[in-house]
Design an enzyme around this catalytic site. Structure first.
Site, PDB file in Angstrom:
ATOM      1  N   MET A   1       1.944  17.726  11.544  1.00  0.00           N
ATOM      2  CA  MET A   1       1.480  17.912  10.161  1.00  0.00           C
ATOM      3  C   MET A   1       1.573  19.365   9.674  1.00  0.00           C
ATOM      4  O   MET A   1       1.060  19.693   8.608  1.00  0.00           O
ATOM      5  CB  MET A   1       0.048  17.406  10.006  1.00  0.00           C
ATOM      6  CG  MET A   1      -0.088  15.889  10.192  1.00  0.00           C
ATOM      7  SD  MET A   1       1.145  14.893   9.311  1.00  0.00           S
ATOM      8  CE  MET A   1       0.805  15.291   7.605  1.00  0.00           C
TER       9      MET A   1
ATOM     10  N   HIS B   1       5.856  12.718   9.450  1.00  0.00           N
ATOM     11  CA  HIS B   1       4.993  13.695   8.763  1.00  0.00           C
ATOM     12  C   HIS B   1       4.442  13.114   7.469  1.00  0.00           C
ATOM     13  O   HIS B   1       3.234  13.138   7.209  1.00  0.00           O
ATOM     14  CB  HIS B   1       5.795  14.972   8.488  1.00  0.00           C
ATOM     15  CG  HIS B   1       5.057  16.002   7.675  1.00  0.00           C
ATOM     16  ND1 HIS B   1       4.422  17.097   8.242  1.00  0.00           N
ATOM     17  CD2 HIS B   1       4.829  16.102   6.336  1.00  0.00           C
ATOM     18  CE1 HIS B   1       3.859  17.824   7.284  1.00  0.00           C
ATOM     19  NE2 HIS B   1       4.088  17.247   6.111  1.00  0.00           N
ATOM     20  N   GLU B   2       5.337  12.580   6.627  1.00  0.00           N
ATOM     21  CA  GLU B   2       4.901  12.084   5.310  1.00  0.00           C
ATOM     22  C   GLU B   2       3.960  10.900   5.455  1.00  0.00           C
ATOM     23  O   GLU B   2       2.998  10.762   4.687  1.00  0.00           O
ATOM     24  CB  GLU B   2       6.122  11.694   4.467  1.00  0.00           C
ATOM     25  CG  GLU B   2       7.043  12.854   4.138  1.00  0.00           C
ATOM     26  CD  GLU B   2       6.327  14.025   3.469  1.00  0.00           C
ATOM     27  OE1 GLU B   2       5.345  13.802   2.736  1.00  0.00           O
ATOM     28  OE2 GLU B   2       6.741  15.183   3.697  1.00  0.00           O
TER      29      GLU B   2
ATOM     30  N   HIS C   1      -2.160  19.064   5.590  1.00  0.00           N
ATOM     31  CA  HIS C   1      -1.362  19.934   6.440  1.00  0.00           C
ATOM     32  C   HIS C   1      -2.187  20.659   7.486  1.00  0.00           C
ATOM     33  O   HIS C   1      -3.324  21.053   7.243  1.00  0.00           O
ATOM     34  CB  HIS C   1      -0.597  20.956   5.590  1.00  0.00           C
ATOM     35  CG  HIS C   1       0.599  20.363   4.917  1.00  0.00           C
ATOM     36  ND1 HIS C   1       1.019  20.729   3.663  1.00  0.00           N
ATOM     37  CD2 HIS C   1       1.471  19.409   5.329  1.00  0.00           C
ATOM     38  CE1 HIS C   1       2.094  20.037   3.336  1.00  0.00           C
ATOM     39  NE2 HIS C   1       2.379  19.228   4.320  1.00  0.00           N
TER      40      HIS C   1
ATOM     41  N   ALA D   1      15.132  33.983  31.574  1.00  0.00           N
ATOM     42  CA  ALA D   1      16.170  34.217  30.567  1.00  0.00           C
ATOM     43  C   ALA D   1      16.551  35.688  30.575  1.00  0.00           C
ATOM     44  O   ALA D   1      15.709  36.545  30.873  1.00  0.00           O
ATOM     45  CB  ALA D   1      15.659  33.810  29.187  1.00  0.00           C
TER      46      ALA D   1
ATOM     47  N   ASP E   1      13.813  19.274  -5.825  1.00  0.00           N
ATOM     48  CA  ASP E   1      14.448  20.525  -6.253  1.00  0.00           C
ATOM     49  C   ASP E   1      15.888  20.672  -5.776  1.00  0.00           C
ATOM     50  O   ASP E   1      16.368  21.783  -5.583  1.00  0.00           O
ATOM     51  CB  ASP E   1      13.618  21.702  -5.705  1.00  0.00           C
ATOM     52  CG  ASP E   1      13.482  21.655  -4.183  1.00  0.00           C
ATOM     53  OD1 ASP E   1      12.952  22.619  -3.602  1.00  0.00           O
ATOM     54  OD2 ASP E   1      13.895  20.644  -3.564  1.00  0.00           O
ATOM     55  N   GLY E   2      16.583  19.563  -5.531  1.00  0.00           N
ATOM     56  CA  GLY E   2      17.942  19.701  -5.030  1.00  0.00           C
ATOM     57  C   GLY E   2      17.927  19.930  -3.523  1.00  0.00           C
ATOM     58  O   GLY E   2      16.878  19.803  -2.884  1.00  0.00           O
TER      59      GLY E   2
ATOM     60  N   ASP F   1       7.292  10.375 -10.911  1.00  0.00           N
ATOM     61  CA  ASP F   1       5.873  10.701 -10.670  1.00  0.00           C
ATOM     62  C   ASP F   1       5.485  12.085 -11.191  1.00  0.00           C
ATOM     63  O   ASP F   1       4.413  12.596 -10.843  1.00  0.00           O
ATOM     64  CB  ASP F   1       5.551  10.594  -9.165  1.00  0.00           C
ATOM     65  CG  ASP F   1       6.360  11.566  -8.297  1.00  0.00           C
ATOM     66  OD1 ASP F   1       6.176  11.552  -7.070  1.00  0.00           O
ATOM     67  OD2 ASP F   1       7.173  12.320  -8.848  1.00  0.00           O
TER      68      ASP F   1
ATOM     69  N   GLU G   1      18.791  15.691  -0.171  1.00  0.00           N
ATOM     70  CA  GLU G   1      18.939  16.178   1.214  1.00  0.00           C
ATOM     71  C   GLU G   1      19.937  15.283   1.935  1.00  0.00           C
ATOM     72  O   GLU G   1      20.110  14.120   1.557  1.00  0.00           O
ATOM     73  CB  GLU G   1      17.610  16.117   1.982  1.00  0.00           C
ATOM     74  CG  GLU G   1      16.439  16.743   1.288  1.00  0.00           C
ATOM     75  CD  GLU G   1      16.669  18.186   0.866  1.00  0.00           C
ATOM     76  OE1 GLU G   1      17.587  18.841   1.410  1.00  0.00           O
ATOM     77  OE2 GLU G   1      15.940  18.673   0.002  1.00  0.00           O
TER      78      GLU G   1
ATOM     79  N   ALA H   1      14.355  36.725  35.110  1.00  0.00           N
ATOM     80  CA  ALA H   1      15.674  37.363  35.163  1.00  0.00           C
ATOM     81  C   ALA H   1      15.690  38.499  34.157  1.00  0.00           C
ATOM     82  O   ALA H   1      15.064  38.400  33.091  1.00  0.00           O
ATOM     83  CB  ALA H   1      16.762  36.346  34.825  1.00  0.00           C
TER      84      ALA H   1
ATOM     85  N   ASP I   1       0.848  -1.208   0.000  1.00  0.00           N
ATOM     86  CA  ASP I   1       0.000   0.000   0.000  1.00  0.00           C
ATOM     87  C   ASP I   1       0.875   1.247   0.000  1.00  0.00           C
ATOM     88  O   ASP I   1       0.657   2.183  -0.765  1.00  0.00           O
ATOM     89  CB  ASP I   1      -0.890   0.021   1.248  1.00  0.00           C
ATOM     90  CG  ASP I   1      -1.889  -1.118   1.258  1.00  0.00           C
ATOM     91  OD1 ASP I   1      -2.101  -1.715   2.339  1.00  0.00           O
ATOM     92  OD2 ASP I   1      -2.458  -1.417   0.190  1.00  0.00           O
TER      93      ASP I   1
ATOM     94  N   HIS J   1       0.501  11.897   5.819  1.00  0.00           N
ATOM     95  CA  HIS J   1      -0.173  12.108   4.527  1.00  0.00           C
ATOM     96  C   HIS J   1      -0.617  10.778   3.942  1.00  0.00           C
ATOM     97  O   HIS J   1      -1.739  10.658   3.435  1.00  0.00           O
ATOM     98  CB  HIS J   1       0.776  12.758   3.512  1.00  0.00           C
ATOM     99  CG  HIS J   1       1.078  14.194   3.783  1.00  0.00           C
ATOM    100  ND1 HIS J   1       0.107  15.124   4.079  1.00  0.00           N
ATOM    101  CD2 HIS J   1       2.260  14.863   3.783  1.00  0.00           C
ATOM    102  CE1 HIS J   1       0.684  16.308   4.270  1.00  0.00           C
ATOM    103  NE2 HIS J   1       1.985  16.173   4.101  1.00  0.00           N
TER     104      HIS J   1
END
Lengths: 367, 82
Positions: free
Chosen positions: A137, A119-120, A129, A233, A76-77, A71, A102, A281, A59, A123
């Site tokens: 997501m 995450h994927e 999203h 902080a 995109d690099g 597909d 990547e 602080a 599946d 989907h």
């Protein structure tokens, strides 16, 4: 959360998957583990069960590819698009592709394969999203440790498949804090190179004078080495450092990087051992002092000598008339101390030694 | 990768092209020959959709905050539509 149009989902609770090829960035066993753990995240929250196939058509077909990879939906690099997946269905439905351009890692040093895979695969199971920046997501990549699903993700996937019938306990991450919630309180606040950083739960808002909207981000995605909960902080601009307090420890950050030798115990500053956490602080640049708040008292720390000033602790209420007796967060700007306690903000003038304005805490966030 | 900084933004034309590409891919901005007026209206509408999604100030203008979001590493699945 969102679903795909027509609420596409798998009809059968047993879903097969196959890892077609592997990235050379990681060992095969690391890839297998990342994918299996990512699937477990979704099966823990639903009745879904995942079965691995080693040949043929599953599946969910998982593969690594670059640019045009078959597909007509090219990558995109390096950077930009990291991966994509198709909603449940026949053929390409459910298939999950990772961009081989990547660099994939199992920690925060590069794009974390487990986080992107979780995450994927969301989907691939029917989740679209989310607009919640704390949700798994959410479309933009951010590194985080701990359980990856937020309440938003759990609600979304259970709306499709129902809960796990084994009632396995899951502890989702909280949803992102709402800046215009009238009851909003802060955990901590500090300046950072001309911007104001406000910590709340596992998130922080970044305010820049030229930015109309504050930017909300997960703490871990910017500073993986500091805890998810910040008590206090402050910025020491002379050293270009931000000191973060959580429990009895403190971290010094120089931009994104942890300063060597940290974390240290807060008692190194001269605080008594009975102080187990700070509330707030703030560094008073004009005087070279850092004020450290704990319950109804505060200390004054001299940054130049690295010692506590004598005569402390002193009472917050006595020394800052008009203020509450406790502080959640504080920042200092041009002679004014801004104290935050619960949902109220106090603007305190150092020169006139009094509170001159009382506002809602989230006024600083543009609400 | 501990930094989420995107590449330096270029000229106004570069930014416009980047935004159009982003909106086409993730928000279904129509492609093809249309009147200039229609193109501008579609661009503004899709930009507002994107700003609404990311809880940015919804202006329909290509400001720095919006461009910053568009340059961040992300998933390739569209935010809107099929």
């Amino acid at each position: 959360y969102n679903h795909f149009p027509r609420h596409l989902k798998w009809k059968n609770n047993i879903v097969t998957f196959r890892i077609v090829n592997y990235t050379p960035d990681l060992r095969k066993s690391d890839v297998d583990r990342a994918i299996r753990t990512a699937l477990n995240v979704w099966s823990d929250a639903t009745p879904l069960r995942f079965k691995k196939l080693y040949y043929g058509t599953a599946d969910i077909m998982i593969s690594f590819g670059r640019k045009e990879h078959g597909d007509h939906n090219p990558f995109d690099g390096p950077n930009g698009l990291l991966a994509h997946a198709y909603p449940p269905g026949q053929g390409i439905g459910g298939d999950t592709h990772f961009d081989e351009d990547e660099h994939w890692s199992k920690d925060s040093s590069a794009y974390n394969l487990f986080i992107v895979a979780a995450h994927e695969l969301g989907h691939a199971l029917g989740m679209s999203h989310s607009t919640d920046s704390g949700a798994l997501m959410y479309p933009i990549y951010s590194y985080a440790t701990g359980y990856p699903l937020a309440e938003d993700d759990v609600k979304g996937i259970q709306a499709l498949y129902g809960p796990n019938p084994d009632h396995k306990k899951i502890k989702p991450k909280p949803d992102a804090p709402q800046k215009c919630d009238p009851t909003l309180s802060f955990d901590a606040a500090t300046e950072l190179r001309g911007e104001t950083i406000i910590f709340k739960d596992k998130f922080y808002w970044r305010l820049h004078p030229q930015m109309h909207e504050p930017e909300l981000t997960l703490i871990k995605s910017t500073w993986p080495s500091i805890p998810n909960k910040v008590d206090a902080a402050y910025e020491n601009p002379e050293k270009d450092q931000v000191i973060i307090f959580s429990g009895i420890r403190m971290w010094a950050l120089n931009g994104y990087n942890l300063v060597e030798g940290y974390p240290k115990y807060i008692h190194k500053l001269g605080l008594p051992k009975s102080v187990r956490k700070l509330d707030a602080a703030v560094h008073i640049k004009d005087k070279g002092k850092t004020l450290l708040f704990h319950e109804e008292e505060y200390w004054s720390y001299d940054e130049a000598s690295g010692t506590m000033d004598s005569g402390y602790p002193r009472s917050i209420e006595n020394d800052f008339p008009g203020m509450d007796d406790e502080v959640d967060a504080a920042v200092y700007h041009y002679g004014f101390l801004y104290f935050f306690h619960d949902h109220t903000q106090y603007e305190y003038s150092y020169t006139s030694r009094k509170v001159i304005r009382v506002l809602r805490t989230n006024f600083i966030l543009g609400c | 990768h501990s930094s989420l900084a995107g590449p330096l933004l270029g000229t106004e034309k570069d930014n416009r092209l980047l935004a159009e590409k982003y909106l086409r891919r993730f928000y279904g901005l129509p492609v093809g020959l249309q009147s200039q007026k229609r193109t501008a209206a579609d661009f503004k509408s899709k930009l507002q959709e994107m700003q609404r999604f990311f809880k940015l100030e919804v202006t329909g203008n290509l400001d720095d905050n919006t461009l910053d979001v568009m340059t961040q590493a992300r998933c390739g699945v569209p935010d809107m539509g099929e």
